[in-house]
Design an enzyme around this catalytic site. Structure first.
Site, PDB file in Angstrom:
ATOM      1  N   ARG A 117       0.822  -1.212   0.000  1.00  0.00           N
ATOM      2  CA  ARG A 117       0.000   0.000   0.000  1.00  0.00           C
ATOM      3  C   ARG A 117       0.858   1.265   0.000  1.00  0.00           C
ATOM      4  O   ARG A 117       0.569   2.219  -0.720  1.00  0.00           O
ATOM      5  CB  ARG A 117      -0.956  -0.023   1.197  1.00  0.00           C
ATOM      6  N   TYR A 166      -6.269  -1.148  -6.940  1.00  0.00           N
ATOM      7  CA  TYR A 166      -5.627  -2.348  -6.388  1.00  0.00           C
ATOM      8  C   TYR A 166      -4.934  -2.068  -5.053  1.00  0.00           C
ATOM      9  O   TYR A 166      -4.713  -0.933  -4.674  1.00  0.00           O
ATOM     10  CB  TYR A 166      -4.698  -3.041  -7.373  1.00  0.00           C
ATOM     11  N   GLU A 167      -4.668  -3.156  -4.322  1.00  0.00           N
ATOM     12  CA  GLU A 167      -4.152  -3.109  -2.947  1.00  0.00           C
ATOM     13  C   GLU A 167      -5.098  -2.362  -2.007  1.00  0.00           C
ATOM     14  O   GLU A 167      -4.673  -1.742  -1.034  1.00  0.00           O
ATOM     15  CB  GLU A 167      -2.756  -2.478  -2.906  1.00  0.00           C
ATOM     16  N   GLY A 168      -6.377  -2.456  -2.286  1.00  0.00           N
ATOM     17  CA  GLY A 168      -7.385  -1.789  -1.464  1.00  0.00           C
ATOM     18  C   GLY A 168      -7.788  -0.469  -2.066  1.00  0.00           C
ATOM     19  O   GLY A 168      -6.973   0.445  -2.198  1.00  0.00           O
ATOM     20  N   GLN A 183      -9.182   2.236   1.961  1.00  0.00           N
ATOM     21  CA  GLN A 183      -8.199   2.991   2.737  1.00  0.00           C
ATOM     22  C   GLN A 183      -8.895   3.995   3.656  1.00  0.00           C
ATOM     23  O   GLN A 183      -8.504   4.166   4.825  1.00  0.00           O
ATOM     24  CB  GLN A 183      -7.237   3.741   1.802  1.00  0.00           C
TER      25      GLN A 183
END
Length: 592
Positions: A298, A434-436, A441
């Site tokens: 992240r 992507y990655e949340g 977040q």
């Protein structure tokens, strides 16, 4: 001209004068690091970024990769570039020397990684995912697995991936259905399908080490029943040599809006008897272990926002210096000049430059606190926890906006692929997903990091106190008074919104989460504004001492711009957070 040039001067300023590189180098375990060494590293990394990665960026976008019968061939030049990348030691920089790493501070890797992302974001995703996998294995795997897999991964001979998402389980990881069963010899057989696997299959490395979330028989339902498994593409023999191909295959490669040079795979495990895997840590604790990898990723995806914004800005600036179009407003000479002389083009370029500098400073500041946390500083760890979703969410949203602004500088030709400006816009768009996603977040920020903190709001309150104290100091300097005034207003807006979240979360969590993304942006703007104000104060000091380095005048100008053009948004975001929830839910479902 669209060559990427690493912004080394600004990187050095942020590292040395804001993030505190000299102090970081003095921390236990960093004794081999020095300011002079980091300067040399940045110079060499810049050469690699410009000379090796930049030239293959466009071909990666235009040609992409080919998947045939489960075999992926990467774009021309990528395999050779990766081989050189590993051979020259770039992959091993931040990792434990016990397994072949160089043990350099996280903040140094942050600066170097920005160059990879700016020069060739699609390429940079490969070492980024490998680094995350290394972190997860190093923190949670058995000594046997560490000894067997980490040295080759750290040197870059083997790469790593993260396998979370499934066709029926996107952000809701509790719905994961991939399975694993014990064989009896310490290994497991893993089966299932995973999608959106970045660099899941390729030809640049000897082996690919997949970290796969799956369920054991009789595991509890939901997130509490998920385990993490190490599943290599090729099995590894006792002597470290590669054995037979594991029972896994790349079923297909996604056709995407951007990052065409990065193969995004659909991975199928256990088409036959099952893919051989090895449990990392304890059963049913895979989500916690995977978060080690995800938090690493992240911060680095947030850095992609910085890198792509810098790249897009450089290209737009070059065009603005070259493109002659009309006489500027108010210029009565009638002489046509480059578009850099036109007011709105200047505004767009200042927007790109100042906001990119704010993002960079936030990313490096966070990385420096990662180094302090590794040395046992609990306050630094709390600051990292608080700012990680901001680095990821705010910076990627900024990256999309600024790559769009940079394209706007080109006008109509920016919409034409030939100029290259469109690639940055297309590549940037995935970073908020992507990655949340940005919403994930933001939910993490208002939930775990604020309202559900052990002492609700404590980490944010500590940050606000620190920023407020600095703002008072800045206000006493005539050259910084304007910046300080806008910063104080921004801090007040952030404080009001944070207090509202803590007060209302338990009674009305939906109202809080309806405004979580505006709150994340509010936090990014205010913390970014604070760090730009600190930068301005440093610049003013150097100018007062009679420096002849025009860089400091530039830094003062961009800090003033950020304070005047970005910090005023804080009040709007705060109002949206504290008073906008009712309108979010005002429309019945049948009227959408």
């Amino acid at each position: 001209m669209s060559t990427y040039i690493a912004p080394i001067r600004d990187m050095q300023f942020v590292l040395n004068e804001v993030a505190g590189l000299e102090e970081i180098c003095a921390l236990p375990g960093n004794e081999e690091c020095s300011v002079d060494l980091v300067e040399s590293i940045l110079d060499e990394a810049a050469k690699f970024a410009t000379g090796v990665l930049d030239p293959i960026n466009k071909v990666g976008d235009q040609v992409g990769h080919v998947c045939k019968d489960g075999v992926v061939t990467t774009a021309p030049g990528f395999k050779e570039a990766y081989k050189l990348f590993a051979e020259t030691g770039w992959n091993s920089m931040p990792f434990d020397p016990e397994y072949g790493g160089q043990g350099l501070p996280a903040v140094v890797s942050m600066a170097v990684n920005e160059m990879w992302k700016g020069a060739n974001m699609a390429f940079g995703l490969c070492p980024m995912l490998t680094g995350g996998a290394i972190e997860a294995i190093a923190h949670h795997a058995s000594d046997e697995l560490k000894q067997k897999y980490l040295p080759k991964m750290i040197e870059g001979t083997w790469t790593g991936t993260m396998n979370l998402t499934e066709p029926n389980a996107g952000s809701d990881l509790a719905a994961i259905s991939s399975k694993a069963k014990a064989v009896g010899d310490g290994s497991y057989l893993v089966s299932g399908t995973k999608i959106f696997i970045t660099w899941g299959e390729h030809d640049v490395a000897e082996n690919i080490i997949h970290l796969v979330l799956a369920r054991l028989p009789d595991a509890p339902p939901g997130l509490k029943g998920i385990s993490l498994f190490l599943v290599p593409k090729f099995l590894v023999n006792a002597d470290g040599s590669l054995g037979k191909r594991n029972d896994l295959i790349c079923a297909s490669i996604e056709h995407k809006l951007g990052i065409h040079g990065s193969p995004t795979a659909v991975m199928s495990y256990g088409e036959n008897e099952g893919a051989v895997g090895y449990l990392i840590g304890d059963e049913n604790k895979g989500i916690g272990y995977m978060f080690t990898m995800m938090n690493h990723a992240r911060v680095n995806v947030g850095l992609e926002g910085v890198g792509i914004a810098e790249r897009a800005y450089q290209h737009a600036l070059w065009y603005a210096r070259e493109r002659v179009q009309g006489a500027p407003v108010g210029d009565k000479s009638g002489v046509k000049k480059t578009i850099l002389h036109h007011p709105d083009v200047r505004r767009m370029l200042m927007d790109c430059k100042s906001r990119t500098e704010a993002m960079r400073t936030l990313a490096y500041y966070t990385a420096a606190n990662i180094d302090r946390a590794h040395a046992g500083n609990a306050a630094a760890q709390a600051r990292v926890d608080l700012l990680t979703p901001v680095v990821k969410g705010w910076s990627t949203e900024q990256g999309v906006e600024l790559s769009s602004t940079a394209l706007q500088v080109f006008g109509g030709v920016g919409f034409v692929e030939e100029t290259g400006a469109a690639q940055y816009y297309r590549d940037s768009r995935i970073t908020t997903i992507y990655e949340g996603t940005t919403a994930i977040q933001a939910n993490d920020l208002v939930g775990r990091k604020l309202a559900r903190e052990k002492v609700p709001g404590a980490a944010m309150k500590a940050l606000i106190v620190e920023m407020s104290a600095d703002a008072e100091i800045f206000a006493a300097n005539a050259q910084l008074a304007g910046i300080a005034g806008n910063l104080k207003n921004g801090i007040n807006s952030l404080s009001t919104a944070a207090d509202w979240i803590v007060a209302n979360y338990e009674s009305n969590p939906q109202a809080v989460h309806a405004g979580s993304v505006p709150f994340l942006k509010l936090t990014g703007i205010v913390v970014g504004g604070w760090l730009m104000a600190k930068s301005a104060a440093i610049a003013v000091k150097h100018i007062a001492e009679g420096t002849t380095d025009d860089y400091y005048k530039s830094k003062l100008a961009t800090a003033n711009y950020f304070a005047a053009h970005q910090l005023p948004f804080a009040a709007a975001y705060s109002a949206e957070m504290t008073g906008g929830a009712e309108s979010v839910f005002a429309l019945p479902e049948n009227l959408f």
